[in-house]
Motif scaffolding. Structure first.
Motif, PDB file in Angstrom:
ATOM      1  N   ARG A   2      32.726  53.267  32.781  1.00 26.33           N
ATOM      2  CA  ARG A   2      33.292  54.217  31.567  1.00 26.33           C
ATOM      3  C   ARG A   2      34.720  53.461  31.386  1.00 26.33           C
ATOM      4  N   PHE A   3      35.170  52.712  31.748  1.00 28.59           N
ATOM      5  CA  PHE A   3      36.250  51.791  31.372  1.00 28.59           C
ATOM      6  C   PHE A   3      36.270  50.355  31.321  1.00 28.59           C
ATOM      7  N   ASP A   4      37.018  49.730  30.703  1.00 37.48           N
ATOM      8  CA  ASP A   4      36.722  48.088  30.401  1.00 37.48           C
ATOM      9  C   ASP A   4      37.528  47.573  31.537  1.00 37.48           C
ATOM     10  N   ALA A   5      37.252  46.222  31.564  1.00 38.58           N
ATOM     11  CA  ALA A   5      37.707  45.284  32.670  1.00 38.58           C
ATOM     12  C   ALA A   5      39.265  45.544  32.865  1.00 38.58           C
ATOM     13  N   THR A   6      40.004  45.317  31.825  1.00 40.60           N
ATOM     14  CA  THR A   6      41.138  45.426  31.882  1.00 40.60           C
ATOM     15  C   THR A   6      41.783  46.722  32.375  1.00 40.60           C
ATOM     16  N   ALA A   7      41.205  48.151  32.271  1.00 42.95           N
ATOM     17  CA  ALA A   7      41.830  48.856  32.637  1.00 42.95           C
ATOM     18  C   ALA A   7      41.494  49.237  34.306  1.00 42.95           C
ATOM     19  N   VAL A   8      40.358  48.848  34.552  1.00 44.93           N
ATOM     20  CA  VAL A   8      40.087  48.896  36.094  1.00 44.93           C
ATOM     21  C   VAL A   8      41.013  47.982  36.721  1.00 44.93           C
ATOM     22  N   THR A   9      41.198  46.793  36.336  1.00 46.39           N
ATOM     23  CA  THR A   9      41.938  45.775  37.023  1.00 46.39           C
ATOM     24  C   THR A   9      43.242  46.265  37.159  1.00 46.39           C
ATOM     25  N   LEU A  10      43.887  46.705  35.854  1.00 43.34           N
ATOM     26  CA  LEU A  10      45.383  47.251  35.967  1.00 43.34           C
ATOM     27  C   LEU A  10      45.436  48.223  37.272  1.00 43.34           C
ATOM     28  N   ALA A  11      44.323  49.252  37.061  1.00 42.85           N
ATOM     29  CA  ALA A  11      44.547  50.240  38.209  1.00 42.85           C
ATOM     30  C   ALA A  11      44.651  49.631  39.613  1.00 42.85           C
TER      31      ALA A  11
END
Length: 521
Positions: free
Chosen positions: A339-348
């Protein structure tokens, strides 16, 4: 066969955390915390050997065939574990760790490749998921197993009961930390025997890939020299200028390694992949999170021993919680990537890890145990969330023809980051440890830190010893807290390369490959 491959990677996962639990006991027996610079190579030598072996094993698997190489990797790991357990000196233990690290570095890529050859289609994804699950399961088992061994496998009394007080048996079987290494030997042998028995039916034809052994040697020498220079920062200068020499060697061999890896067709690490900013961002995130991981693992082992003056039981609880939540985070990141891109999950994940480290930096001797447990679990959860995004971004940006090289680069970067983190922790931790030991030998220095009513009292006074112990605990908590803050800052910096990953396409369309990168950790 798949079960044997899973057993192999499980042993590698166990080793990472079981050794951390035993480190205080090993330091006390072979060197002491005052020789942390030398003793730190128990970890650093393993990481360097792991880094050198991993890309070479990926190439060798294609050239020599998977069954034989997996058997060889397991036997090398088992021999290294045996040498570590039997080590009578710090130098022998470090030598054993080099052998063990080389075997461990080969096991993971060969097991991943083996599972890929054994199954196809969706079954391949599930097989690779099992390889990844076994790795994290081993990490969760390691702290608990280490604590049990240290508590129940001290065989001095048992040997004394049969009139064995000294000699080779006592030297090889005691103290209990030796069994932290011995326990993996029969399991590695069992996995190797099972693969040997099943290998006639495993039809994987050798390929023609070449191994860049020269590039591996140059890279390893450069990394080892750089780590030596960092580790010795703050040390008393001797007759030989080791730091300048190590720095020069690191620069020269590093330049030669880069030059070679840009010229040969199949290099140790394919630096040409770094032309893609998504790939570069993923590798940098892996490097920086690896730095934080080493700080968390080794720093917390030191915290439990030097600040709380507790033992393996507390280490098992604290480090076990981190390993468990790392696994949960890695598992959850696979679903979040839909549901989310790699950057969003990594930043979380980075945000959670930063919060955990900052909270951890506030702990002291009188802090309740649940606080380091929860804060380290929060760090582990965040670290786990970064696993799949960075790996998927790297392999997808590199393309299908370079999946192996991309996966190797991500893992090598993580291990290199861990090695750097260990070197930094050693360099600055040792300087402060040296200051605390002055309180035992220098009366004037001791009087400066004692309460007024104890000034001038002898070291043998129980009140003086108690005051020094509490002061040393506070000093250790302060330096470890500062290192946790530095690691948190490093993770904040990791947000920059994480932002470069935003152009990667890690979604449900790559579901089959998504399971593979989890296995690569």
């Amino acid at each position: 066969m798949l079960a044997a491959l899973c057993l192999g990677v499980l042993l590698v996962g166990v080793e990472l955390f079981i050794t951390a639990v035993a480190l205080p006991e090993i330091f006390f027996d072979l060197s002491g915390w005052t020789e942390l610079r030398r003793a730190s190579w128990i970890i650093t030598a393993y990481l360097v050997a792991y880094i050198a072996a991993m890309p070479l094993a990926g190439r060798a698997a294609d050239r020599f065939g998977l069954p034989n190489l997996m058997i060889l990797a397991l036997l090398v790991f088992g021999v290294g574990s045996l040498v570590c357990g039997a080590a009578g000196s710090l130098e022998m233990l470090v030598f054993g760790r080099v052998i063990q690290g080389a075997g461990a570095g080969a096991i993971l890529p060969v097991a991943t490749a083996g599972a890929s050859h054994l199954y196809g289609g969706h079954a391949r994804s599930r097989a690779l998921g099992l390889i990844g699950a076994a790795t994290f399961l081993g990490m969760a088992i390691g702290p608990v197993l280490g604590a049990l061994i240290l508590e129940y496998l001290d065989l001095r009394d048992a040997l004394a009961s049969i009139d064995i007080w000294a000699g080779p048996a006592v030297d090889l079987l005691t103290p209990a930390w030796r069994w932290v290494f011995y326990v993996t030997v029969p399991l590695a042998g069992l996995a190797a025997i099972y693969i040997w028995a099943a290998s006639p039916g495993w039809d994987v034809k050798p390929g023609s890939s070449r191994m860049d052994a020269v590039g591996a040697v140059l890279f390893s020498v450069a990394l080892t020299s750089a780590l030596l220079a960092v580790t010795l920062i703050g040390d008393e200068p001797g007759d030989l200028p080791v730091i300048p020499i190590a720095t020069v060697v690191a620069v020269v061999t590093g330049v030669l390694a880069i030059r070679r890896m840009l010229r040969v067709p199949e290099p140790f690490l394919d630096l040409r992949l770094f032309a893609d900013k998504v790939f570069s961002g993923a590798v940098l995130v892996s490097l920086l999170t690896g730095y934080a991981l080493a700080t968390a693992i080794v720093g917390m082992a030191a915290f439990i021993d030097r600040v709380r003056f507790a033992g393996p039981d507390e280490q098992a609880v604290v480090l076990g919680s981190m390993a468990l939540f790392m696994a949960i985070g890695a598992f959850a990141s696979g679903f979040m990537m839909r549901r989310f891109d790699a950057t969003a999950v990594t930043l979380a994940g980075l945000a959670a890890s930063v919060a955990g480290l900052l909270w951890l930096s506030t702990t002291r001797i009188d802090t309740e145990l649940w606080i380091p447990v929860v804060s380290l679990a929060l760090f582990g959860l965040g670290f786990g969330l970064t696993v799949t995004p960075r790996s998927m971004a790297a392999v997808e940006s590199a393309g299908r023809d370079a999946f192996g090289a991309a996966s190797a680069a991500v893992t090598v970067a993580r291990m290199a980051g861990m090695a750097i983190g260990m070197a930094v922790l050693t360099a600055f931790g040792t300087t402060r440890i040296d200051q605390t030991t002055r309180a035992l030998d220098d009366q004037a220095y001791r009087d400066a830190i004692l309460p007024p009513e104890l000034v001038g009292q002898p070291l043998g006074d129980p009140l003086v010893l108690d005051a020094i112990e509490r002061w040393a605990s506070a000093e250790a908590a302060e330096v470890l807290g500062a290192l946790f803050v530095v690691a948190a800052i490093v993770l904040v910096v990791a947000a920059v390369p994480a932002w470069l990953m935003r152009e990667g396409h890690a979604g449900s369309g790559a579901a089959d490959d998504g399971e593979e990168v989890v296995a690569g950790f």
